[in-house]
Write a protein that holds these residues in place. Structure first.
Motif, short mmCIF file in Angstrom:
data_model
loop_
_atom_site.label_atom_id
_atom_site.label_comp_id
_atom_site.label_asym_id
_atom_site.label_seq_id
_atom_site.Cartn_x
_atom_site.Cartn_y
_atom_site.Cartn_z
N LEU A 154 0.81 -1.22 0.00
CA LEU A 154 0.00 0.00 0.00
C LEU A 154 0.85 1.27 0.00
O LEU A 154 0.56 2.20 -0.75
CB LEU A 154 -0.95 -0.01 1.20
N ILE A 155 1.87 1.32 0.81
CA ILE A 155 2.71 2.52 0.89
C ILE A 155 3.36 2.80 -0.47
O ILE A 155 3.33 3.93 -0.97
CB ILE A 155 3.76 2.40 2.01
N ARG A 156 3.95 1.78 -1.08
CA ARG A 156 4.60 1.97 -2.38
C ARG A 156 3.60 2.41 -3.44
O ARG A 156 3.85 3.34 -4.20
CB ARG A 156 5.28 0.67 -2.84
N ARG A 157 2.45 1.75 -3.47
CA ARG A 157 1.48 2.04 -4.52
C ARG A 157 0.91 3.44 -4.40
O ARG A 157 0.77 4.15 -5.40
CB ARG A 157 0.35 1.00 -4.50
N VAL A 158 0.58 3.86 -3.19
CA VAL A 158 0.06 5.23 -3.01
C VAL A 158 1.15 6.24 -3.36
O VAL A 158 0.88 7.26 -3.99
CB VAL A 158 -0.50 5.44 -1.59
N TRP A 159 2.39 5.96 -2.97
CA TRP A 159 3.51 6.83 -3.34
C TRP A 159 3.58 6.97 -4.86
O TRP A 159 3.77 8.07 -5.38
CB TRP A 159 4.83 6.28 -2.78
N GLU A 160 3.43 5.86 -5.58
CA GLU A 160 3.45 5.91 -7.04
C GLU A 160 2.34 6.79 -7.59
O GLU A 160 2.56 7.58 -8.52
CB GLU A 160 3.34 4.50 -7.62
N HIS A 161 1.14 6.66 -7.03
CA HIS A 161 0.03 7.52 -7.46
C HIS A 161 0.35 8.99 -7.18
O HIS A 161 0.20 9.84 -8.06
CB HIS A 161 -1.27 7.16 -6.73
N ARG A 162 0.80 9.28 -5.98
CA ARG A 162 1.06 10.66 -5.57
C ARG A 162 2.17 11.31 -6.39
O ARG A 162 2.16 12.53 -6.58
CB ARG A 162 1.44 10.70 -4.09
N ASN A 163 3.09 10.51 -6.85
CA ASN A 163 4.23 11.04 -7.60
C ASN A 163 4.09 10.84 -9.11
O ASN A 163 5.07 11.03 -9.85
CB ASN A 163 5.53 10.44 -7.06
N ASN A 164 2.91 10.45 -9.54
CA ASN A 164 2.61 10.30 -10.97
C ASN A 164 3.63 9.43 -11.70
O ASN A 164 4.04 9.73 -12.82
CB ASN A 164 2.51 11.68 -11.64
N VAL A 165 4.01 8.34 -11.07
CA VAL A 165 5.00 7.43 -11.63
C VAL A 165 4.45 6.70 -12.86
O VAL A 165 5.18 6.45 -13.81
CB VAL A 165 5.48 6.42 -10.56
N VAL A 166 3.16 6.39 -12.83
CA VAL A 166 2.54 5.63 -13.91
C VAL A 166 1.49 6.50 -14.59
O VAL A 166 0.71 7.18 -13.93
CB VAL A 166 1.89 4.34 -13.36
N GLU A 167 1.52 6.48 -15.93
CA GLU A 167 0.49 7.19 -16.69
C GLU A 167 -0.86 6.54 -16.41
O GLU A 167 -0.95 5.33 -16.26
CB GLU A 167 0.78 7.11 -18.19
N GLY A 168 -1.90 7.34 -16.35
CA GLY A 168 -3.22 6.76 -16.18
C GLY A 168 -4.18 7.69 -15.48
O GLY A 168 -3.97 8.90 -15.37
N PHE A 169 -5.25 7.08 -14.99
CA PHE A 169 -6.38 7.81 -14.43
C PHE A 169 -5.97 8.73 -13.28
O PHE A 169 -6.36 9.91 -13.26
CB PHE A 169 -7.43 6.80 -13.95
N THR A 170 -5.22 8.22 -12.30
CA THR A 170 -4.92 9.04 -11.13
C THR A 170 -4.00 10.20 -11.47
O THR A 170 -4.10 11.26 -10.85
CB THR A 170 -4.32 8.20 -9.98
N LYS A 171 -3.14 10.03 -12.45
CA LYS A 171 -2.29 11.14 -12.88
C LYS A 171 -3.11 12.17 -13.65
O LYS A 171 -3.04 13.37 -13.39
CB LYS A 171 -1.15 10.63 -13.76
N LYS A 172 -3.94 11.70 -14.56
CA LYS A 172 -4.74 12.59 -15.40
C LYS A 172 -5.70 13.44 -14.57
O LYS A 172 -5.88 14.63 -14.83
CB LYS A 172 -5.53 11.76 -16.42
N TYR A 173 -6.34 12.83 -13.56
CA TYR A 173 -7.35 13.52 -12.77
C TYR A 173 -6.87 13.97 -11.38
O TYR A 173 -7.68 14.41 -10.56
CB TYR A 173 -8.61 12.65 -12.65
#
Length: 95
Positions: free
Chosen positions: A24-43
């Protein structure tokens, strides 16, 4: 190994994202830091507002799919049952 189903939000009552992970910590960090293109980065959906552990990956994926099918009101009730102020729970995880 632990598995988690989680919900991210752009803000209180904003855009929601439901996901599943084994870290969970790694994955949320990835979302917060826009590591992966996709929904959470776009919005800009970066605040961890709800999560729950699952016993195994099959249970976690089933729960994720279940919540994704829910209507928005049910998702909001789920979040507000444990996090009525919509606090970002990520900071508590990394302490």
């Amino acid at each position: 190994m632990s598995y988690y189903v989680y919900i991210l939000a752009s803000r209180r009552n904003g855009t929601l994202y439901v996901g599943v992970t084994n870290d969970l910590i790694r994955r949320v960090w990835e979302h917060r830091n826009n590591v992966v293109e996709g929904f959470t980065k776009k919005y800009v959906v970066h605040d961890l507002v709800w999560f729950e552990p699952a016993e195994d990956p099959i249970a976690a994926i089933a729960r994720e799919k279940q919540i994704k099918k829910w209507n928005r009101a049910w998702k909001l009730k789920l979040i507000e049952a444990s996090n009525p102020d919509w606090n970002d729970l990520y900071d508590e995880l990394i302490r």
